[in-house]
Write a protein that holds these residues in place. Sequence first.
Motif, PDB file in Angstrom:
ATOM      1  N   SER A  75       0.708  -1.279  -0.070  1.00 20.36           N
ATOM      2  CA  SER A  75       0.048   0.083  -0.126  1.00 20.36           C
ATOM      3  C   SER A  75       0.804   1.240   0.242  1.00 20.36           C
ATOM      4  N   PHE A  76       1.872   1.242   0.430  1.00 21.89           N
ATOM      5  CA  PHE A  76       2.897   2.280   0.705  1.00 21.89           C
ATOM      6  C   PHE A  76       3.371   2.724  -0.815  1.00 21.89           C
ATOM      7  N   GLU A  77       3.199   2.023  -1.642  1.00 23.10           N
ATOM      8  CA  GLU A  77       3.555   2.573  -3.148  1.00 23.10           C
ATOM      9  C   GLU A  77       2.478   3.478  -3.599  1.00 23.10           C
ATOM     10  N   ASP A  78       1.443   3.748  -3.032  1.00 23.45           N
ATOM     11  CA  ASP A  78       0.249   4.660  -3.389  1.00 23.45           C
ATOM     12  C   ASP A  78       0.389   5.587  -2.349  1.00 23.45           C
ATOM     13  N   GLU A  79       0.670   6.878  -2.938  1.00 23.25           N
ATOM     14  CA  GLU A  79       0.857   8.195  -1.920  1.00 23.25           C
ATOM     15  C   GLU A  79      -0.412   8.305  -1.128  1.00 23.25           C
ATOM     16  N   ASN A  80      -1.827   7.889  -1.499  1.00 23.68           N
ATOM     17  CA  ASN A  80      -2.946   8.084  -0.648  1.00 23.68           C
ATOM     18  C   ASN A  80      -2.653   7.286   0.630  1.00 23.68           C
ATOM     19  N   TRP A  81      -1.891   6.325   0.706  1.00 29.85           N
ATOM     20  CA  TRP A  81      -1.765   5.766   1.867  1.00 29.85           C
ATOM     21  C   TRP A  81      -0.443   5.919   2.728  1.00 29.85           C
ATOM     22  N   TYR A  82       0.580   6.412   1.781  1.00 32.45           N
ATOM     23  CA  TYR A  82       2.192   6.474   2.400  1.00 32.45           C
ATOM     24  C   TYR A  82       2.179   7.857   2.857  1.00 32.45           C
ATOM     25  N   TRP A  83       1.426   8.995   2.723  1.00 27.45           N
ATOM     26  CA  TRP A  83       1.671  10.346   2.938  1.00 27.45           C
ATOM     27  C   TRP A  83       2.064  10.695   4.390  1.00 27.45           C
ATOM     28  N   PRO A  84       1.198  10.139   5.277  1.00 29.42           N
ATOM     29  CA  PRO A  84       1.512  10.319   6.531  1.00 29.42           C
ATOM     30  C   PRO A  84       2.595  10.176   7.225  1.00 29.42           C
ATOM     31  N   VAL A  85       3.094   8.800   6.710  1.00 26.87           N
ATOM     32  CA  VAL A  85       4.532   8.341   6.955  1.00 26.87           C
ATOM     33  C   VAL A  85       5.814   9.487   6.452  1.00 26.87           C
ATOM     34  N   ARG A  86       5.495   9.738   5.125  1.00 26.15           N
ATOM     35  CA  ARG A  86       6.411  10.870   4.426  1.00 26.15           C
ATOM     36  C   ARG A  86       6.429  12.244   5.510  1.00 26.15           C
ATOM     37  N   LEU A  87       5.228  12.458   5.664  1.00 24.89           N
ATOM     38  CA  LEU A  87       5.078  13.782   6.399  1.00 24.89           C
ATOM     39  C   LEU A  87       5.885  13.893   7.853  1.00 24.89           C
ATOM     40  N   ILE A  88       5.636  12.878   8.762  1.00 25.58           N
ATOM     41  CA  ILE A  88       6.077  12.722   9.940  1.00 25.58           C
ATOM     42  C   ILE A  88       7.702  12.563   9.909  1.00 25.58           C
ATOM     43  N   LYS A  89       8.387  11.719   8.863  1.00 24.80           N
ATOM     44  CA  LYS A  89       9.690  11.873   8.597  1.00 24.80           C
ATOM     45  C   LYS A  89      10.308  12.886   8.255  1.00 24.80           C
ATOM     46  N   TYR A  90       9.733  13.937   7.227  1.00 24.56           N
ATOM     47  CA  TYR A  90      10.152  14.983   6.826  1.00 24.56           C
ATOM     48  C   TYR A  90      10.052  16.075   8.027  1.00 24.56           C
ATOM     49  N   LEU A  91       9.326  16.139   8.581  1.00 25.58           N
ATOM     50  CA  LEU A  91       9.096  16.994   9.911  1.00 25.58           C
ATOM     51  C   LEU A  91      10.042  16.553  10.953  1.00 25.58           C
ATOM     52  N   ALA A  92      10.319  15.506  11.036  1.00 27.17           N
ATOM     53  CA  ALA A  92      11.550  15.006  12.082  1.00 27.17           C
ATOM     54  C   ALA A  92      12.874  15.334  11.768  1.00 27.17           C
ATOM     55  N   TRP A  93      13.120  15.356  10.500  1.00 29.31           N
ATOM     56  CA  TRP A  93      14.245  15.655   9.827  1.00 29.31           C
ATOM     57  C   TRP A  93      14.668  17.171   9.449  1.00 29.31           C
ATOM     58  N   MET A  94      13.649  17.751   9.330  1.00 29.22           N
ATOM     59  CA  MET A  94      13.678  19.148   9.017  1.00 29.22           C
ATOM     60  C   MET A  94      14.446  20.359  10.072  1.00 29.22           C
ATOM     61  N   PRO A  95      14.004  20.212  11.424  1.00 33.16           N
ATOM     62  CA  PRO A  95      14.647  21.111  12.082  1.00 33.16           C
ATOM     63  C   PRO A  95      16.361  21.003  12.038  1.00 33.16           C
ATOM     64  N   HIS A  96      16.757  19.841  12.109  1.00 34.94           N
ATOM     65  CA  HIS A  96      18.326  19.686  11.919  1.00 34.94           C
ATOM     66  C   HIS A  96      18.914  19.938  10.549  1.00 34.94           C
ATOM     67  N   LYS A  97      18.155  19.478   9.563  1.00 33.14           N
ATOM     68  CA  LYS A  97      18.662  20.175   8.352  1.00 33.14           C
ATOM     69  C   LYS A  97      18.587  21.721   8.019  1.00 33.14           C
ATOM     70  N   TYR A  98      17.771  22.349   8.519  1.00 34.43           N
ATOM     71  CA  TYR A  98      17.499  23.491   8.346  1.00 34.43           C
ATOM     72  C   TYR A  98      17.849  24.412   9.452  1.00 34.43           C
ATOM     73  N   LYS A  99      18.386  23.707  10.589  1.00 40.54           N
ATOM     74  CA  LYS A  99      18.805  24.766  11.776  1.00 40.54           C
ATOM     75  C   LYS A  99      17.617  25.503  12.352  1.00 40.54           C
ATOM     76  N   THR A 100      16.644  24.829  12.520  1.00 42.48           N
ATOM     77  CA  THR A 100      15.365  25.455  13.088  1.00 42.48           C
ATOM     78  C   THR A 100      14.917  24.573  14.287  1.00 42.48           C
TER      79      THR A 100
END
Length: 243
Positions: free
Chosen positions: A117-142
């Motif tokens: 199901s993760f091949e379909d963005e309709n199901w995967y996007w919450p995983v992508r969202l929290i992974k990005y938000l968890a990474w973002m503060p460190h990558k962008y010094k925020t």
Amino acid sequence: MSNFNDGDTVSLSGAPIYRHAESTPWAPPQGEVCIEQISDHIETHLGKVETVFHEIASDTVHIDVHFVKPSEGVPFARLVTSGMSDLPMTTPAEASVPQFAELMVTLPASWRLDQKSFEDENWYWPVRLIKYLAWMPHKYKTWLGFGHSIPNGDPAEPYAANTKLCGAIVLPSITVPGEFHTLRIDDQKEITFYSVVPLYAEEMNLKLRSGTDELLERFSKKDVTDIISVTRPNVAKKLFGFL
């Protein structure tokens, strides 16, 4: 991007608006510093970790996502990060706010969380969202903290084809035991667990215009919680226009 605020850039509600410059160069991840303590914390307060979605390629921090499946007593799924708290966030010197954090999303029991199901963005996007938000503060010094809202791009675009949700706000979860909100590691480190709640564009604008409290009051009136629904009511709109 590095985080900055010129001191004069604020929303209509008076809250500062942070913008970003260049991102930091690629850096090897710190390693899974507190993964065992976080996993134990999740299992103590939320339920058994069914599986961990491990990150294959990492930059600066290694973000894994722990999956707690629905149960009879808790009829929804949880996804909780580990790795965001491996490094402190770049918080303002004048602000007394948590430096170490992890993120969670809550999904209905019917949400598909298998690899196919993760091949379909309709199901995967919450995983992508929290992974990005968890990474973002460190990558962008925020940093991320209570009431911070983050659009999905500029201009904001829906996370998937089956929803108009296109941004998110960081809040304490109201659907977890109170003891889950923080995890003390040692004298120097306490991890705060935040819930990520997806928003419509109008709700992000409402929050910037009138503040987080106004948004939360409307959530309460419409019984909106942190359980994701791709078709939930938009609390910033009436039937024929804006509230």
